[in-house]
Design an enzyme around this catalytic site. Sequence first.
Site, PDB file in Angstrom:
ATOM      1  N   LYS A 166      45.209  35.442  38.549  1.00  0.00           N
ATOM      2  CA  LYS A 166      44.137  35.194  37.580  1.00  0.00           C
ATOM      3  C   LYS A 166      44.380  33.902  36.815  1.00  0.00           C
ATOM      4  O   LYS A 166      43.444  33.121  36.552  1.00  0.00           O
ATOM      5  CB  LYS A 166      44.029  36.373  36.621  1.00  0.00           C
ATOM      6  CG  LYS A 166      43.550  37.658  37.301  1.00  0.00           C
ATOM      7  CD  LYS A 166      43.554  38.837  36.341  1.00  0.00           C
ATOM      8  CE  LYS A 166      43.067  40.115  37.017  1.00  0.00           C
ATOM      9  NZ  LYS A 166      43.083  41.282  36.112  1.00  0.00           N
ATOM     10  N   SER A 185      40.060  45.740  34.453  1.00  0.00           N
ATOM     11  CA  SER A 185      40.492  44.558  33.703  1.00  0.00           C
ATOM     12  C   SER A 185      39.344  43.743  33.138  1.00  0.00           C
ATOM     13  O   SER A 185      39.575  42.780  32.405  1.00  0.00           O
ATOM     14  CB  SER A 185      41.358  43.652  34.597  1.00  0.00           C
ATOM     15  OG  SER A 185      40.610  43.177  35.691  1.00  0.00           O
TER      16      SER A 185
END
Length: 802
Positions: A731, A688
């Site tokens: 996140k 990611s």
Amino acid sequence: MLPSIEKPGQKQTSVSIPDELPIIPSGESVVYPSMIVPLAANDEKTIKLVDEAATGDKIVGLFAQRQGVEEPPPANLYGMGTAASIAKMLKMPDGSIRAFLQGISRVRLAELVQVEPYLRGRVERVEVTVERTPELEALMRNIVSLFQKVVALAPNLPDELAVAAMNLPDPGSLADLVAAHVNLSLEESQEILETLDVRERMEKLTLFINRELEILELRGKIQSQVRTEVDKAQREFLLREQLKAIQKELGEVDERTVEVNELRAKIEEAALPAEARKEAERELDRRAKMPPQAAEYSTARTYLDWLTALPWARGTEDNLDVAQAQRILDEDHYDLEKVKERILDYLAVRRLKADMRGPILCLAGPPGTGKTSVGQSIARALGRSFIRLSLGGIRDEAEIRGHRRTYVGALPGRIIQGIRRAGSNNPVFMLDEVDKIGLDFRGDPSAALLEVLDPEQNCAFSDHYLEVPFDLSKVMFITTANLVDPIPPALRDRMEVLELPGYTEIEKLHIAEKFLIPRQLKAHGLSRKMLKIGDDAILAIVRDYTREAGLRNLEREIGTICRKIARQVAQGAKRSTKVTTDSLEGFLGHRRFRYELAEKADEVGVATGLAWTQSGGDVLFVEAILVPGKGNLTLTGHLGDIMQESARAALTYARSRAASLGAEGDFYAKNDVHIHVPAGAVPKDGPSAGITMAVALVSALTGRPVSRETGMTGEITLRGKILPVGGIKEKVLAAHRAGIKRLILPRDNERDLEDVPRHVKDKLEFAFVERIDEVLAETLQPAKASPSPPGAGRRRGRAKGA
């Protein structure tokens, strides 16, 4: 019975007894004077003796024989006997004789004068003189009273004996009459015969009668108890119960019989299914015929105890009140909406379909997120028993299925043992740490769980020890795991996986206020008046003193504060204490962790990424710089293989688009590229960070700074496409905490924002992209005249999954 020969106060001389008499051994029978006894003889010696005596003076001597003495007469004969007359004699057609002998007087055997063809001996008549005294009269009356009770209790004694005893005036005759009809041993009967002192004879007889009376009274009591407990129509059962009662009173209970009856009763009460009952009865019959010394004797008992102790048909009644179940679940746990909804859905269906099989759930999430405690809460909501089995480290298949009975010390597996402890056939059964099952030469425990956790098979679960099927379909199995990947696919396919993600800071705040602080206050003997912890202090503990997805360390730190306060109270402090962010270091020491914060200025070659960890989310800075060289790529920061591949993909994309990006086409031939992710001691991996590396690299190539208020996450391909990633909720929360205002996410991750709290989403701006060009347009600022050098020396972070 003849009238008494012994007259009070005088010697007996009414019958003349010869000096020599034929001797008849009477075996174990002692004959007393005045008593009539039958005689049946078919041997020649006795027939000849009786014939000759009948033609003569009709008097013979009767002497009992000593038991255990094998020597010939007179050694085996007692020295005291009774002279008896032949009252009547009959000769039978077969040559044998039948006669009645009536005792006359006590005689003592002086010597034997003849052995063949029959015994004949010289005897001396024993004269007995009786002196009547009040004491002797009292003894007579006592014996008559006791004998009447004996006659009343003994079923074989006619009532006429009691009348005869009352009408005997002579104490000696009374004693002889009673002794002849009371159950005495040979030695005791001979002792009465040899006791010439009438008073002493009656004293001894009194002791014997009292003992016999106690035995008869006890016998009557036993018969009365047995008669009230059993059915009179079952004669065989009645006899067994009588024997059991007698043995119990005598202290001679047959333990084997009692044990067999006890096991048989347990089998009746256990309500075993047909197959299990057949096996139990077969094993019980085999054990009843087995000697106690046999090696399998105790093994069979253990097996039967296990069979009868299992709750074959015993279960708890489910609480199907959906509203009440929801209230209980909400009382015990904050959030966890997916788990709660699944349980409430199950209850709703159970109300409509009573025979529905229990679900098999797998609660997957980081440590400390409440997986085990939610299982207990589910059991409380359903009104069921709760059993927990830890599978961590189990490597033997027999731990699940049990050992076969051929092994020494064999026992059922953990599943059956848990069902027995639960006491019901429908508990909530938690299999903890299912992702940590081991595997070695003893078998694969996860393979054994395939049958346990399969609704189509566990209705007839076979344990190696029981060897009869047990129905597990009513059990609600709940497994827990930190990671789903290690679980074998066949086993994972049998479970409904419910993810329990880590708690956000706000969720931890609510849980601490509602559950953790009250529990720790109670554990340390404090009240809410003594200690108050502000919301800011709780959030500071979460951020600066713990780094976890769960709550264990948070509760541990709260417990530390409670111990400090308890110590102050014990030392006499009476004022209430409020813990704030300023006073927190006084209780817990210096801050242990620091979260990354957004940069203070836009910089060239520095991009802000987002990372997921087991303890939540965090921000991740990626630094890129070009130095003179030959086109080498250097990656530092303890990067994993996947993250290194993302960096190479970003570099290849930049090289392929160098001209359109405004960079020199041959930059890679004259420069080396160095990409660094700070906190090099912490391992990092994952795809990611791909777009973050691409943005930092392009920024370094073009000299355009990256917006410090923009964070990003997403996987990049060689063609510049952006692929979705995981951990969006964590996140986003990390970005909000770090002060980032704008987030760039893959388009396909837009639906994942549903899990993010609304108050967080309202403070952030989101941009959803599909290609790297869109990312560069959103993040890169116009180039400055003198670009700032890439940042260095970032703050240390924690283990990150980019």
